[in-house]
Design a protein around this motif. Structure first.
Motif, PDB file in Angstrom:
ATOM      1  N   GLU A 193      11.199   5.518 -14.243  1.00  0.00           N
ATOM      2  CA  GLU A 193      10.106   4.997 -13.425  1.00  0.00           C
ATOM      3  C   GLU A 193      10.164   5.577 -12.014  1.00  0.00           C
ATOM      4  OE1 GLU A 193       9.624   0.694 -15.711  1.00  0.00           O
ATOM      5  OE2 GLU A 193      10.786   0.828 -13.875  1.00  0.00           O
ATOM      6  N   ALA A 194      11.383   5.675 -11.468  1.00  0.00           N
ATOM      7  CA  ALA A 194      11.533   6.239 -10.122  1.00  0.00           C
ATOM      8  C   ALA A 194      11.116   7.707 -10.102  1.00  0.00           C
ATOM      9  CB  ALA A 194      12.979   6.083  -9.653  1.00  0.00           C
ATOM     10  N   ILE A 213       7.809   8.907  -7.510  1.00  0.00           N
ATOM     11  CA  ILE A 213       7.909   9.605  -6.219  1.00  0.00           C
ATOM     12  C   ILE A 213       6.809  10.651  -6.025  1.00  0.00           C
ATOM     13  CG2 ILE A 213      10.385   9.259  -5.816  1.00  0.00           C
ATOM     14  CD1 ILE A 213      10.844  12.075  -6.954  1.00  0.00           C
ATOM     15  N   GLN A 214       6.508  10.910  -4.739  1.00  0.00           N
ATOM     16  CA  GLN A 214       5.527  11.924  -4.356  1.00  0.00           C
ATOM     17  C   GLN A 214       6.247  13.253  -4.117  1.00  0.00           C
ATOM     18  OE1 GLN A 214       2.563  10.957  -4.684  1.00  0.00           O
ATOM     19  NE2 GLN A 214       1.874   9.414  -3.227  1.00  0.00           N
ATOM     20  N   LYS A 215       5.460  14.294  -3.793  1.00  0.00           N
ATOM     21  CA  LYS A 215       6.026  15.630  -3.571  1.00  0.00           C
ATOM     22  C   LYS A 215       7.037  15.660  -2.430  1.00  0.00           C
ATOM     23  CE  LYS A 215       3.059  19.270  -5.334  1.00  0.00           C
ATOM     24  NZ  LYS A 215       1.658  18.973  -5.598  1.00  0.00           N
ATOM     25  N   ASP A 216       6.812  14.811  -1.388  1.00  0.00           N
ATOM     26  CA  ASP A 216       7.705  14.884  -0.215  1.00  0.00           C
ATOM     27  C   ASP A 216       8.823  13.847  -0.287  1.00  0.00           C
ATOM     28  OD1 ASP A 216       6.123  12.662   0.071  1.00  0.00           O
ATOM     29  OD2 ASP A 216       5.868  12.876   2.240  1.00  0.00           O
ATOM     30  N   GLU A 217       9.153  13.423  -1.531  1.00  0.00           N
ATOM     31  CA  GLU A 217      10.202  12.405  -1.689  1.00  0.00           C
ATOM     32  C   GLU A 217      11.261  12.855  -2.702  1.00  0.00           C
ATOM     33  OE1 GLU A 217       7.099   8.723  -0.759  1.00  0.00           O
ATOM     34  OE2 GLU A 217       7.810   8.991  -2.801  1.00  0.00           O
ATOM     35  N   TYR A 218      12.444  12.278  -2.573  1.00  0.00           N
ATOM     36  CA  TYR A 218      13.544  12.528  -3.513  1.00  0.00           C
ATOM     37  C   TYR A 218      13.956  11.196  -4.148  1.00  0.00           C
ATOM     38  CZ  TYR A 218      14.952  17.227  -1.783  1.00  0.00           C
ATOM     39  OH  TYR A 218      15.017  18.559  -1.475  1.00  0.00           O
ATOM     40  N   VAL A 219      14.564  11.271  -5.336  1.00  0.00           N
ATOM     41  CA  VAL A 219      15.286  10.110  -5.863  1.00  0.00           C
ATOM     42  C   VAL A 219      16.770  10.393  -5.635  1.00  0.00           C
ATOM     43  CG1 VAL A 219      15.894   8.790  -7.921  1.00  0.00           C
ATOM     44  CG2 VAL A 219      13.569   9.626  -7.651  1.00  0.00           C
ATOM     45  N   PRO A 232      10.482 -11.516  -5.033  1.00  0.00           N
ATOM     46  CA  PRO A 232      11.620 -10.662  -5.422  1.00  0.00           C
ATOM     47  C   PRO A 232      11.218  -9.186  -5.386  1.00  0.00           C
ATOM     48  CG  PRO A 232      10.793 -11.935  -7.289  1.00  0.00           C
ATOM     49  CD  PRO A 232      10.060 -12.421  -6.092  1.00  0.00           C
ATOM     50  N   LYS A 233      12.210  -8.321  -5.146  1.00  0.00           N
ATOM     51  CA  LYS A 233      11.903  -6.884  -5.024  1.00  0.00           C
ATOM     52  C   LYS A 233      11.488  -6.301  -6.365  1.00  0.00           C
ATOM     53  CE  LYS A 233      16.543  -4.993  -5.901  1.00  0.00           C
ATOM     54  NZ  LYS A 233      17.597  -4.136  -5.386  1.00  0.00           N
ATOM     55  N   LYS A 234      10.780  -5.191  -6.311  1.00  0.00           N
ATOM     56  CA  LYS A 234      10.360  -4.503  -7.543  1.00  0.00           C
ATOM     57  C   LYS A 234      11.497  -3.578  -7.970  1.00  0.00           C
ATOM     58  CE  LYS A 234       6.675  -1.613  -9.385  1.00  0.00           C
ATOM     59  NZ  LYS A 234       5.448  -0.876  -9.096  1.00  0.00           N
ATOM     60  N   GLU A 235      11.972  -3.742  -9.193  1.00  0.00           N
ATOM     61  CA  GLU A 235      13.091  -2.918  -9.700  1.00  0.00           C
ATOM     62  C   GLU A 235      12.541  -1.676 -10.404  1.00  0.00           C
ATOM     63  OE1 GLU A 235      16.355  -3.300  -9.610  1.00  0.00           O
ATOM     64  OE2 GLU A 235      16.795  -5.423  -9.238  1.00  0.00           O
ATOM     65  N   PHE A 236      13.220  -0.550 -10.251  1.00  0.00           N
ATOM     66  CA  PHE A 236      12.814   0.679 -10.922  1.00  0.00           C
ATOM     67  C   PHE A 236      13.907   1.173 -11.851  1.00  0.00           C
ATOM     68  CE2 PHE A 236       9.850   0.892  -7.424  1.00  0.00           C
ATOM     69  CZ  PHE A 236       8.760   1.575  -7.953  1.00  0.00           C
TER      70      PHE A 236
END
Length: 603
Positions: free
Chosen positions: A563-564, A568-574, A555-559
């Motif tokens: 937690e999200a 995330i890293q510097k080059d990512e968005y939520v 099953p997928k990991k839920e955030f």
């Protein structure tokens, strides 16, 4: 003139503060119409009920033996420090509520230190004494030690203590002799909390919180310190820049039970709501226009963290949200600053990006979650800690982190904290648990909770609060694993996800729509990997035994939202919409991503 007591309630998250206030309301025979038994009255918004925390302060009042008791419920989290300080300004005394097993916790300490420095008189309530393995007498000593450490005066240290159970609805001066009601607590309030003084002179009321009604607009709430306010009177409003503006009071209301009652005048010492003031902000003083005597403004803790808010520009833009434009986002953020004092907003060069400064991840996450439920759709960047230059030296916010953890896994917690530049200050046993206290950079806390819960099989109880700015502690290791990124747009197939499971953990299930550049999993290695999970199985006419087994997919990991944000890293968005929380790369196209990374490295 009636006698008034103004009491604020202080407690750590989940020590039963809101439940106790509800019981006091019931004890004084105020029942709300159609109030369902067992439902909390005070934590009224959905978020507060779900998380079990108080976010905004509330006011209620009860009458007991012809005395009006105004009860002010305060938030327990240090992230809502802006709320706490202004709320305590309205009180003459505090009820310090402590769990009979856990004892005083870090958040309690934060609010209590504010209350003691304002010179408020405390009454200690040791709650939940009906729980198994509770230790009321030890907890009482711990509270005394805590107050002593916080430099309480002799008078404050001579505090009365009550024991009881808010849930069961009883209080007593001796925990081994339960009573059947809560009146000993109300008697103690009348006996020990000083009566609100009736001061004559020029009227003064400081606005400490806001209410809003769709009929009359914004309502100012605060305590009358001096003189009296009258309906229909023309007054002066002292602003931040020391100017005085002429205003008229259209209507006055005082708190009665859970609601408000309209009155023609309010005496000093009482807490009231004023209708009819235009263009005011928290901290302004309502006083005489001809001979103004403004009160000193409320000082608010500085923000320690910032986050970039921007409009949603992903391929799924506008599918789920009602408010999606930069104008919607801008208006909503600036509206929030009117009542959320510790929040600051800065506009950037681009008109659809805003820097939002707050007190911590929880403070900002509550704002994001509230907006998402209102139908907003937007994106947020990685939380950034605010640094300060002091005498040419770079300083960063340091937090005090407290972890209660079973003996057997305390070593793992210490190892995780020290990797992130945490310094172990206190280590002492607490029953079967170890009580650990660290000084740790705020940067080190981002993403730490997840790792800690994994390492301790979910048994660690972790809380933290802002301590001070201290010199920069050096680099802190971030997330070790890279991201799995989608190569194309479409629907994920069970066949391809099954074949790629050895590459990492997935955040999406088969059949979910994804787009190019979306972060769909965590790579087992440190680099990012672009993968295609849209491929179906090539069908042939040949059958082979064993090769046609069904796909077995984990099953997928839920955030959760926090937690999200921490993941995330510097080059990512939520990407936040009313229905989904997705993670994505800022640059969706792989070649553009590589070009931008090369540019950053060249600098």
């Amino acid at each position: 003139m009636q006698s008034i007591r103004n009491v604020a309630i202080i407690a750590h998250v989940d020590h039963g503060k809101t439940t106790l206030v509800d019981k006091i309301i019931y004890a004084s025979k105020i029942f709300r119409e159609n109030q369902e038994a067992g439902e909390l009255i005070l934590d009224s918004n959905d978020l507060e009920r779900e998380r079990g925390i108080t976010i905004t302060s509330k006011n209620v009042s009860v009458r007991y033996q012809d005395v009006k008791i105004n009860i002010i419920d305060t938030p327990g989290h240090a992230d809502f420090g802006g709320e706490v300080e202004r709320v305590l300004k309205m009180a003459d005394g505090v009820l310090l509520l402590v769990d009979a097993f856990e004892g005083p916790m870090p958040q309690t300490r934060f609010v209590l230190s504010k209350a003691l420095s304002l010179g408020l008189k405390p009454i200690v309530v040791v709650n939940k004494v009906d729980k198994p393995n509770c230790r009321p007498d030890e907890v009482h000593e711990q509270v005394f030690d805590l107050m002593f450490n916080l430099d309480a005066t002799e008078e404050q240290l001579d505090f009365p203590t009550l024991y009881g159970s808010g849930k069961a609805g009883w209080m007593s001066t001796d925990w081994q002799k339960p009573t059947d009601n809560i009146t000993p607590l109300l008697d103690a309030i009348l006996e020990h909390i000083p009566e609100a003084p009736q001061r004559e002179g020029v009227p003064q009321m400081q606005i400490t919180s806001l209410d809003f009604s769709s009929f009359v607009g914004r309502i100012a709430i605060g305590r009358v310190y001096q003189g009296k306010l009258e309906e229909g009177a023309t007054m002066g409003l002292s602003k931040r820049d020391d100017s005085i503006k002429k205003v008229k009071i259209k209507e006055l209301q005082v708190f009665e039970g859970l609601g408000k009652a309209k009155v023609s005048e309010v005496q000093s010492g009482d807490i009231c709501a004023v209708v009819g003031l235009e263009d005011f902000e928290i901290g302004d003083t309502l006083t005489s226009f001809e001979e103004p005597e403004p009160l000193p403004r409320i000082a608010i803790d500085e923000p320690t963290m910032s986050m970039l808010f921007t409009i949603n520009n992903s391929p799924f833009f506008g599918k789920e949200g009602k408010f999606v434009t930069s104008r919607h986002l801008r208006d909503r953020l600036f509206k929030e600053t009117e009542k959320n004092l510790a929040l600051r907003i800065e506009e950037t060069d681009s008109e659809d990006r805003f820097l939002v400064y707050g007190r911590g991840i929880l403070h900002l996450a509550v704002l994001i979650e509230t907006m998402r439920r209102e139908g907003y759709e937007f994106q947020v960047g990685q939380p950034q800690v605010l640094f300060k230059e002091v005498d040419g030296v770079r300083h960063e916010p340091i937090e005090t982190m407290v972890v209660d953890v079973p003996d057997t896994v305390s070593g793992k917690v210490i190892e995780l904290a020290t990797q992130r530049k945490g310094e172990l200050l206190i280590m002492e046993p607490k029953g079967d648990m170890q009580h650990l206290e660290f000084g740790i950079p705020a940067r080190g806390l981002i993403g730490l909770r997840n790792q800690m819960l994994t390492a301790t099989a979910g048994e660690a109880v972790m809380t933290h609060r802002f301590k001070a700015y201290e010199p920069y502690k050096g680099p802190v290791p971030g997330r070790i694993n890279g991201s799995l990124i989608s190569m194309d747009m479409g629907v994920g197939t069970p066949y391809s996800i099954d074949k790629l499971q050895d590459r990492g953990v997935f955040f999406v299930d088969p059949g979910e729509e994804i787009y190019m550049g979306q972060v769909i999993g965590e790579h087992t290695r440190g680099n990012d990997l672009v993968i295609n999970i849209l491929k179906g199985k090539k069908l042939t006419n040949m059958r082979a035994s064993g090769s046609d087994d069904n796909s077995k997919i984990a099953p997928k990991k839920e955030f959760s939202l926090e937690e999200a944000l921490e993941y995330i890293q510097k080059d990512e968005y939520v990407e936040v919409t009313p229905k989904s929380i997705r993670m994505r790369k800022i640059y969706l196209d792989e070649t553009e991503r590589k070009r931008m990374n090369a540019k950053i490295e060249a600098q």
